[in-house]
Design an enzyme around this catalytic site. Structure first.
Site, PDB file in Angstrom:
ATOM      1  N   ASP A   8       0.849  -1.185   0.000  1.00 54.08           N
ATOM      2  CA  ASP A   8       0.000   0.000   0.000  1.00 54.08           C
ATOM      3  C   ASP A   8       0.893   1.246   0.000  1.00 54.08           C
ATOM      4  O   ASP A   8       2.086   1.167   0.307  1.00 54.08           O
ATOM      5  CB  ASP A   8      -0.887  -0.052   1.258  1.00 54.08           C
ATOM      6  CG  ASP A   8      -1.767   1.162   1.410  1.00 54.08           C
ATOM      7  OD1 ASP A   8      -2.378   1.585   0.424  1.00 54.08           O
ATOM      8  OD2 ASP A   8      -1.829   1.702   2.536  1.00 54.08           O
ATOM      9  N   ASP A  10      -0.238   5.154   0.985  1.00 58.89           N
ATOM     10  CA  ASP A  10      -0.483   6.104   2.077  1.00 58.89           C
ATOM     11  C   ASP A  10      -0.685   5.364   3.397  1.00 58.89           C
ATOM     12  O   ASP A  10      -1.525   4.477   3.510  1.00 58.89           O
ATOM     13  CB  ASP A  10      -1.713   6.956   1.773  1.00 58.89           C
ATOM     14  CG  ASP A  10      -1.583   7.710   0.452  1.00 58.89           C
ATOM     15  OD1 ASP A  10      -0.527   7.611  -0.196  1.00 58.89           O
ATOM     16  OD2 ASP A  10      -2.546   8.384   0.060  1.00 58.89           O
TER      17      ASP A  10
END
Length: 197
Positions: A8, A10
Site C-alpha cells: 500500500d 499512504d
C-alpha cells in the site's frame, strides 16, 4: 516462482494526512521512518519483487485533481528509484469506496496478471498495508498480510475473527525494521508469527 510484496502507499510507505487523506502537495510528502533503508535491504537480501497497490479516492475529480497528485507521486517514485527501490508495477484505483469497483482494494481487478499460479507464488507473498482492506486483499489473493501502523495497534482479535481475517495476518507492527527482520528470516514459520503483537 516469483514472490511478491504488494505494498500500500499512504500510511504504509508515506504518511497519510489525517485531515483529508490526500498527499496532494510536496509539503505533505513524508516517508514512514526507516522505510527506504529497509526496502533497500529487502530488495538486496531477498527474492521478493515490489508492487504498489493504492486506492486514491476520486482521483481526477474536483475533490482530488490529478494535477496535485502526480507531481508528488512521481517525486516519491523518483526518491525510491534513486535508492534502487523499483516497483515492478504501480496500480492506482481512482474510484470511491461506494462504487465497489472490481479494481478497488480489497478486490483484485487490477492484479489479474499476478493470479497466474505458474509464475507467481502467492502463498509465500505478502500484502503490506495499514488497513484491514489490505488484509482482505491478502485473503482475496490467498497470500498473507502484514499490518503496519495505527491498525496494528487498534485492531482487536474479535474484529478480525468477525471478518475472518485473523489467519491471514502474519505480522502486526509499527516498524519497518520489524518487517525487514520478518521477511529476511530464511526459515520463518508464518504460523508462529501470525498472532504477533
Amino acid at each position: 516462482m516469483q514472490k511478491i510484496l504488494f505494498i500500500d502507499r499512504d500510511g504504509t510507505l508515506i504518511e497519510e494526512p489525517k485531515d483529508d487523506f490526500q498527499v496532494d502537495s510536496f509539503e505533505k510528502l513524508k516517508f514512514l521512518p526507516l522505510v527506504i533503508s529497509n526496502l533497500k535491504k529487502i530488495i538486496n537480501e531477498t527474492d521478493y519483487k515490489l508492487v504498489m497497490v493504492t486506492n486514491q479516492d476520486g482521483l481526477g475529480t474536483k475533490v482530488f485533481p490529478e494535477k496535485t497528485f502526480w507531481p508528488v507521486h512521481n517525486l516519491m517514485l523518483d526518491i525510491f528509484k534513486n535508492e534502487n527501490i523499483i516497483f515492478e508495477d504501480v496500480f492506482i484505483d481512482k474510484t470511491f469506496a461506494k462504487d465497489n469497483a472490481p479494481t478497488r482494494k480489497p478486490n483484485t481487478g487490477l492484479l489479474t496478471k499476478y493470479l497466474d499460479a505458474t509464475q507467481y507464488d502467492l502463498a509465500n507473498s505478502y500484502v503490506i498495508g495499514d488497513r484491514l482492506t489490505d488484509i482482505q486483499l491478502a485473503k482475496n489473493l490467498d497470500a498473507q498480510g502484514i499490518l503496519i501502523g495505527r491498525s496494528a495497534d487498534t485492531t482487536d482479535d474479535d474484529k478480525l475473527n468477525q471478518k475472518a481475517l485473523k489467519n491471514y495476518i502474519a505480522l502486526k507492527t509499527n516498524s519497518w525494521n520489524e518487517i525487514y527482520n520478518f521477511l529476511s528470516k530464511p526459515n520463518r514459520m508464518a504460523t508462529v508469527q501470525r498472532n504477533t503483537n
